[in-house]
Design a protein around this motif. Structure first.
Motif, PDB file in Angstrom:
ATOM      1  N   GLY A   1       3.612  15.106  11.439  1.00 53.95           N
ATOM      2  CA  GLY A   1       3.795  13.961  10.652  1.00 53.95           C
ATOM      3  C   GLY A   1       4.863  14.217   9.391  1.00 53.95           C
ATOM      4  O   GLY A   1       5.373  15.409   9.407  1.00 53.95           O
ATOM      5  N   LEU A   2       4.642  13.199   8.661  1.00 51.64           N
ATOM      6  CA  LEU A   2       6.043  13.778   7.826  1.00 51.64           C
ATOM      7  C   LEU A   2       5.888  13.607   5.636  1.00 51.64           C
ATOM      8  O   LEU A   2       5.089  12.186   5.486  1.00 51.64           O
ATOM      9  N   PHE A   3       6.094  14.841   5.422  1.00 46.76           N
ATOM     10  CA  PHE A   3       5.302  14.592   3.716  1.00 46.76           C
ATOM     11  C   PHE A   3       3.788  14.269   4.277  1.00 46.76           C
ATOM     12  O   PHE A   3       3.479  13.578   3.282  1.00 46.76           O
ATOM     13  N   GLU A   4       2.528  14.395   5.180  1.00 48.73           N
ATOM     14  CA  GLU A   4       1.550  14.474   5.623  1.00 48.73           C
ATOM     15  C   GLU A   4       1.510  13.539   5.257  1.00 48.73           C
ATOM     16  O   GLU A   4      -0.292  12.586   5.499  1.00 48.73           O
ATOM     17  N   VAL A   5       1.946  12.377   5.782  1.00 50.63           N
ATOM     18  CA  VAL A   5       2.304  11.518   5.972  1.00 50.63           C
ATOM     19  C   VAL A   5       1.899  11.216   7.703  1.00 50.63           C
ATOM     20  O   VAL A   5       2.746  11.389   8.268  1.00 50.63           O
ATOM     21  N   HIS A   6       0.999  10.355   8.487  1.00 47.34           N
ATOM     22  CA  HIS A   6       0.527  10.380   9.903  1.00 47.34           C
ATOM     23  C   HIS A   6       0.588   9.011  10.118  1.00 47.34           C
ATOM     24  O   HIS A   6       0.408   7.916   9.475  1.00 47.34           O
ATOM     25  N   SER A   7       2.206   8.614  11.163  1.00 49.80           N
ATOM     26  CA  SER A   7       1.944   7.245  11.190  1.00 49.80           C
ATOM     27  C   SER A   7       1.907   6.905  12.957  1.00 49.80           C
ATOM     28  O   SER A   7       1.544   8.096  13.584  1.00 49.80           O
ATOM     29  N   ARG A   8       1.546   6.043  13.588  1.00 49.27           N
ATOM     30  CA  ARG A   8       1.233   5.266  15.505  1.00 49.27           C
ATOM     31  C   ARG A   8       2.304   4.547  15.135  1.00 49.27           C
ATOM     32  O   ARG A   8       3.289   3.797  15.049  1.00 49.27           O
TER      33      ARG A   8
ATOM     34  N   PHE B   1      10.282   7.588  10.939  1.00 50.50           N
ATOM     35  CA  PHE B   1       9.541   6.770  11.488  1.00 50.50           C
ATOM     36  C   PHE B   1       8.710   8.236  12.920  1.00 50.50           C
ATOM     37  O   PHE B   1       7.800   8.432  12.327  1.00 50.50           O
ATOM     38  N   ILE B   2       9.652   8.370  13.573  1.00 51.05           N
ATOM     39  CA  ILE B   2       9.283   9.540  14.706  1.00 51.05           C
ATOM     40  C   ILE B   2       9.091  10.720  14.226  1.00 51.05           C
ATOM     41  O   ILE B   2       7.966  11.365  14.938  1.00 51.05           O
ATOM     42  N   LEU B   3       9.551  11.144  13.085  1.00 53.91           N
ATOM     43  CA  LEU B   3       8.948  12.100  12.366  1.00 53.91           C
ATOM     44  C   LEU B   3       7.068  11.807  12.137  1.00 53.91           C
ATOM     45  O   LEU B   3       6.952  13.269  12.251  1.00 53.91           O
ATOM     46  N   ALA B   4       7.501  10.870  11.730  1.00 50.56           N
ATOM     47  CA  ALA B   4       5.812  10.494  10.883  1.00 50.56           C
ATOM     48  C   ALA B   4       4.851  10.727  12.256  1.00 50.56           C
ATOM     49  O   ALA B   4       3.578  10.425  11.722  1.00 50.56           O
ATOM     50  N   THR B   5       5.311  10.282  13.082  1.00 47.07           N
ATOM     51  CA  THR B   5       4.766  10.139  14.569  1.00 47.07           C
ATOM     52  C   THR B   5       3.924  11.235  15.798  1.00 47.07           C
ATOM     53  O   THR B   5       3.181  11.316  16.288  1.00 47.07           O
TER      54      THR B   5
ATOM     55  N   GLY C   1       0.535  -0.929  -0.439  1.00 53.60           N
ATOM     56  CA  GLY C   1       0.099   0.035  -0.021  1.00 53.60           C
ATOM     57  C   GLY C   1       0.705   0.920  -0.157  1.00 53.60           C
ATOM     58  O   GLY C   1       0.343   1.996  -0.223  1.00 53.60           O
ATOM     59  N   MET C   2       1.343   0.961   0.574  1.00 52.95           N
ATOM     60  CA  MET C   2       2.819   2.434   0.891  1.00 52.95           C
ATOM     61  C   MET C   2       2.840   2.832  -0.310  1.00 52.95           C
ATOM     62  O   MET C   2       3.840   4.354  -1.202  1.00 52.95           O
ATOM     63  N   ARG C   3       2.882   1.892  -1.128  1.00 54.71           N
ATOM     64  CA  ARG C   3       3.387   1.975  -3.331  1.00 54.71           C
ATOM     65  C   ARG C   3       3.216   3.719  -4.125  1.00 54.71           C
ATOM     66  O   ARG C   3       3.389   4.186  -4.829  1.00 54.71           O
ATOM     67  N   SER C   4       1.878   3.812  -3.292  1.00 53.35           N
ATOM     68  CA  SER C   4       0.893   4.952  -4.106  1.00 53.35           C
ATOM     69  C   SER C   4       0.689   5.851  -3.106  1.00 53.35           C
ATOM     70  O   SER C   4       0.530   6.866  -3.663  1.00 53.35           O
TER      71      SER C   4
ATOM     72  N   GLY D   1       6.635   6.580  -0.455  1.00 55.94           N
ATOM     73  CA  GLY D   1       6.110   5.457  -1.169  1.00 55.94           C
ATOM     74  C   GLY D   1       7.468   5.658  -1.717  1.00 55.94           C
ATOM     75  O   GLY D   1       8.370   3.525  -1.273  1.00 55.94           O
ATOM     76  N   PRO D   2       8.181   6.254  -2.053  1.00 55.78           N
ATOM     77  CA  PRO D   2       8.979   5.963  -2.975  1.00 55.78           C
ATOM     78  C   PRO D   2      10.045   5.309  -1.861  1.00 55.78           C
ATOM     79  O   PRO D   2      11.669   4.907  -1.737  1.00 55.78           O
ATOM     80  N   ALA D   3       9.826   6.417  -1.407  1.00 55.69           N
ATOM     81  CA  ALA D   3      11.253   6.211  -0.060  1.00 55.69           C
ATOM     82  C   ALA D   3      10.999   5.186   0.342  1.00 55.69           C
ATOM     83  O   ALA D   3      12.119   4.170   1.002  1.00 55.69           O
ATOM     84  N   PHE D   4       9.975   4.516   0.780  1.00 61.43           N
ATOM     85  CA  PHE D   4      10.482   2.150   1.372  1.00 61.43           C
ATOM     86  C   PHE D   4      10.800   2.271   0.769  1.00 61.43           C
ATOM     87  O   PHE D   4      11.632   0.570   1.095  1.00 61.43           O
ATOM     88  N   LEU D   5      10.741   2.118  -1.405  1.00 58.99           N
ATOM     89  CA  LEU D   5      11.069   0.916  -1.976  1.00 58.99           C
ATOM     90  C   LEU D   5      12.914   1.383  -1.610  1.00 58.99           C
ATOM     91  O   LEU D   5      13.309   0.850  -1.564  1.00 58.99           O
ATOM     92  N   LEU D   6      13.345   2.892  -1.665  1.00 63.12           N
ATOM     93  CA  LEU D   6      14.544   3.269  -1.442  1.00 63.12           C
ATOM     94  C   LEU D   6      15.000   2.784  -0.224  1.00 63.12           C
ATOM     95  O   LEU D   6      16.631   1.435   0.001  1.00 63.12           O
ATOM     96  N   ASN D   7      14.358   2.537   1.012  1.00 60.94           N
ATOM     97  CA  ASN D   7      15.136   1.982   1.902  1.00 60.94           C
ATOM     98  C   ASN D   7      15.131   0.682   2.065  1.00 60.94           C
ATOM     99  O   ASN D   7      16.017   0.206   2.707  1.00 60.94           O
ATOM    100  N   GLY D   8      14.236  -0.425   1.877  1.00 59.09           N
ATOM    101  CA  GLY D   8      14.506  -1.557   1.667  1.00 59.09           C
ATOM    102  C   GLY D   8      15.313  -2.058   0.693  1.00 59.09           C
ATOM    103  O   GLY D   8      16.348  -2.903   0.932  1.00 59.09           O
TER     104      GLY D   8
END
Length: 120
Positions: A80-87, A72-76, A24-27, A32-39
């Motif tokens: 958020g991080l680039f308008e992505v909010h995580s928990r 990840f800490i920024l996203a929480t 789901g993060m690919r979209s 999303g691209p950062a997750f792919l590059l991270n992997g």
């Protein structure tokens, strides 16, 4: 042994990010691209830590851990991080965070141990 544990932590973080990207993060723009590059980067660093007995891959691993955990800490945070909010909830989040703490700690310890002068 330290390099093998460090590699395992890098690979775990990489696999978690690739799985999240595939499910789901690919979209998601930017993240999303950062997750792919991270992997991909985590897998490459894991291999380098094992095959290249130099301090540079260790330093790269530490940077990887700091950057990934920091993002990840920024996203929480509320902004958020680039308008992505995580928990801090869910197995993938905890697996990644714990493995990234392991990457940072093991990277530092490995550098210290390997730079220590050999006893006579």
């Amino acid at each position: 042994m330290l390099r093998a544990l460090l590699c395992a932590c890098l690979m775990l973080s990489a696999v978690v990010h690739l799985d999240l990207w595939a499910t789901g993060m690919r979209s998601v723009d930017i993240v999303g691209p950062a997750f792919l590059l991270n992997g991909i980067g985590g897998i490459m660093l894991g291999v380098l830590v094992l095959v290249w007995r130099h301090w540079l891959p260790l330093l790269g691993a530490i940077g990887f851990g700091v950057a990934t955990l920091g993002a990840f800490i920024l996203a929480t945070t509320p902004s958020g991080l680039f308008e992505v909010h995580s928990r801090w909830s869910g197995i993938p989040e905890w697996l990644a965070a714990i493995s990234e703490i392991g990457v940072i700690a093991l990277g530092i310890v490995t550098i210290v141990v390997e730079r220590r002068p050999a006893r006579a």
